[in-house]
Scaffold this active site. Structure first.
Site, short mmCIF file in Angstrom:
data_model
loop_
_atom_site.label_atom_id
_atom_site.label_comp_id
_atom_site.label_asym_id
_atom_site.label_seq_id
_atom_site.Cartn_x
_atom_site.Cartn_y
_atom_site.Cartn_z
N LYS A 11 94.22 59.51 -49.18
CA LYS A 11 93.24 58.64 -48.67
C LYS A 11 92.16 58.58 -49.54
O LYS A 11 91.86 59.38 -50.29
CB LYS A 11 93.15 59.18 -47.22
CG LYS A 11 94.07 59.21 -46.34
CD LYS A 11 93.81 59.79 -44.88
CE LYS A 11 94.97 59.72 -43.95
NZ LYS A 11 94.36 60.15 -42.56
N TYR A 51 97.94 50.91 -39.01
CA TYR A 51 97.53 51.84 -38.02
C TYR A 51 97.57 51.32 -36.57
O TYR A 51 97.01 51.69 -35.67
CB TYR A 51 96.22 52.49 -38.40
CG TYR A 51 96.15 53.68 -39.28
CD1 TYR A 51 96.69 54.70 -39.22
CD2 TYR A 51 95.53 53.50 -40.61
CE1 TYR A 51 97.06 55.74 -39.85
CE2 TYR A 51 95.62 54.32 -41.41
CZ TYR A 51 96.09 55.50 -41.05
OH TYR A 51 96.32 56.69 -42.21
N PHE A 59 88.91 55.90 -31.96
CA PHE A 59 88.49 55.83 -33.46
C PHE A 59 89.32 54.91 -34.17
O PHE A 59 88.97 54.97 -35.48
CB PHE A 59 88.83 57.13 -33.99
CG PHE A 59 90.33 58.02 -33.81
CD1 PHE A 59 90.99 57.34 -34.85
CD2 PHE A 59 90.53 58.54 -32.89
CE1 PHE A 59 92.59 57.56 -34.61
CE2 PHE A 59 92.00 58.79 -32.67
CZ PHE A 59 92.95 58.62 -33.60
N ARG A 87 104.75 67.61 -43.00
CA ARG A 87 103.82 67.69 -41.83
C ARG A 87 103.10 69.25 -41.82
O ARG A 87 101.93 69.43 -41.71
CB ARG A 87 104.43 67.33 -40.40
CG ARG A 87 104.59 66.12 -40.19
CD ARG A 87 103.33 65.09 -40.20
NE ARG A 87 102.41 65.62 -39.09
CZ ARG A 87 101.43 64.74 -38.67
NH1 ARG A 87 101.37 63.27 -39.08
NH2 ARG A 87 100.55 64.90 -37.88
N ASN A 114 90.65 62.91 -43.75
CA ASN A 114 91.31 64.04 -43.98
C ASN A 114 92.32 64.35 -45.14
O ASN A 114 93.50 64.75 -44.92
CB ASN A 114 92.07 64.46 -42.68
CG ASN A 114 93.13 63.29 -41.87
OD1 ASN A 114 93.18 62.35 -42.58
ND2 ASN A 114 93.75 63.51 -40.87
N HIS A 117 97.86 61.40 -45.34
CA HIS A 117 98.63 60.78 -44.28
C HIS A 117 100.18 61.31 -44.54
O HIS A 117 100.63 61.63 -45.77
CB HIS A 117 98.88 59.28 -44.33
CG HIS A 117 99.82 58.80 -43.52
ND1 HIS A 117 99.49 58.51 -42.15
CD2 HIS A 117 101.00 58.48 -43.45
CE1 HIS A 117 100.49 58.01 -41.38
NE2 HIS A 117 101.68 57.93 -42.31
N GLU A 128 106.72 52.88 -42.47
CA GLU A 128 105.56 53.02 -43.38
C GLU A 128 105.99 52.77 -44.74
O GLU A 128 105.25 52.05 -45.48
CB GLU A 128 104.83 54.27 -42.95
CG GLU A 128 104.43 54.31 -41.64
CD GLU A 128 104.04 55.69 -41.29
OE1 GLU A 128 103.44 55.88 -40.04
OE2 GLU A 128 104.01 56.59 -42.00
P1 IDP Z 1 97.65 62.49 -38.08
O1 IDP Z 1 97.29 61.66 -39.20
O2 IDP Z 1 97.54 64.11 -38.41
O3 IDP Z 1 99.32 62.25 -37.72
P2 IDP Z 1 96.89 60.94 -36.14
O4 IDP Z 1 96.59 61.25 -34.54
O5 IDP Z 1 98.01 60.05 -36.20
O6 IDP Z 1 96.92 62.17 -36.89
O7 IDP Z 1 95.66 59.97 -36.38
C1 IDP Z 1 95.65 59.17 -37.47
C2 IDP Z 1 94.49 59.35 -38.30
O8 IDP Z 1 93.48 59.08 -37.73
C3 IDP Z 1 94.12 60.74 -38.79
O9 IDP Z 1 94.86 61.18 -39.90
C4 IDP Z 1 92.67 60.80 -39.03
O10 IDP Z 1 92.32 60.00 -40.23
C5 IDP Z 1 92.14 59.62 -38.06
N1 IDP Z 1 91.71 60.49 -36.73
C6 IDP Z 1 92.43 61.13 -36.04
N2 IDP Z 1 91.85 61.58 -34.94
C7 IDP Z 1 90.69 61.21 -35.33
C8 IDP Z 1 89.07 61.35 -34.46
O11 IDP Z 1 88.91 62.20 -33.39
N3 IDP Z 1 88.10 61.01 -35.02
C9 IDP Z 1 88.29 60.18 -36.03
N4 IDP Z 1 89.50 59.71 -36.65
C10 IDP Z 1 90.56 60.29 -36.29
MG MG Z 2 99.98 60.47 -37.25
#
Ligand code: IDP
Ligand code: MG
Length: 139
Positions: A11, A51, A59, A87, A114, A117, A128
């Site tokens: 990212k 997304y 968010f 994962r 974070n 992905h 994807e």
């Molecule tokens: P994942 O990437 O671990 O599968 P998901 O719940 O699918 O997590 O969320 C997709 C992406 O959205 C996350 O990787 C992160 O970048 C963002 N995200 C998830 N939860 C939050 C939040 O509470 N605040 C802001 N961004 C979030």
């Molecule tokens: Mg996800």
């Protein structure tokens, strides 16, 4: 049906901080083979589409802005049990909750930025990967 492929993105925060090399090293050392890879940037429209499954989450707007804020590395990865094992390698969404030694624990800045992905299912890995790569770009 089980598959042995998953999809990842490095990212914008991780690219900006010069973590591409470190993250790819961890991916290779964990036994994943690179099937396809590109360095590219998502438009806000493309990020919104990628997304789309999160459209109703609070968010979503922040996520779309962030994911279109700078270049990313997209890749298809191959390994036995690829989706689940990747994962495990990346760790929890929130880096403060990620296990020691995971990519997000080491490289992620925040729950939004974070670092990486990882697809959450075989079905989404397929969707994807198809979002970024044609059949001719996979080896
Ligand atoms: P994942 O990437 O671990 O599968 P998901 O719940 O699918 O997590 O969320 C997709 C992406 O959205 C996350 O990787 C992160 O970048 C963002 N995200 C998830 N939860 C939050 C939040 O509470 N605040 C802001 N961004 C979030
Ligand atoms: Mg996800």
């Amino acid at each position: 049906m089980a598959t042995n492929r998953t999809f990842t993105m490095i990212k914008p925060d991780a690219v900006e901080n010069n973590y591409i090399g470190g993250i790819l090293k961890m991916i290779n050392e964990a036994g994943f083979r690179i099937v396809a890879m590109k360095y590219t940037k998502l438009s806000a429209e493309a990020a919104g589409k990628f997304y789309e499954i999160h459209k109703e989450r609070p968010f979503y707007g922040e996520l779309v802005n962030y994911m279109s804020s700078g270049p990313i590395v997209a890749a298809i990865l191959e390994k036995e049990n690829a989706v689940a094992d990747f994962r495990t390698l990346i760790g929890a969404t929130d880096p403060t909750k990620a296990d020691e030694g995971t990519i997000r624990k080491i490289y992620a800045k925040s729950i939004a930025a974070n670092a990486v992905h990882g697809s959450d299912s075989d079905e989404n890995a397929q969707i994807e990967g198809d979002f970024y790569f044609s059949k001719l770009e996979r080896f």
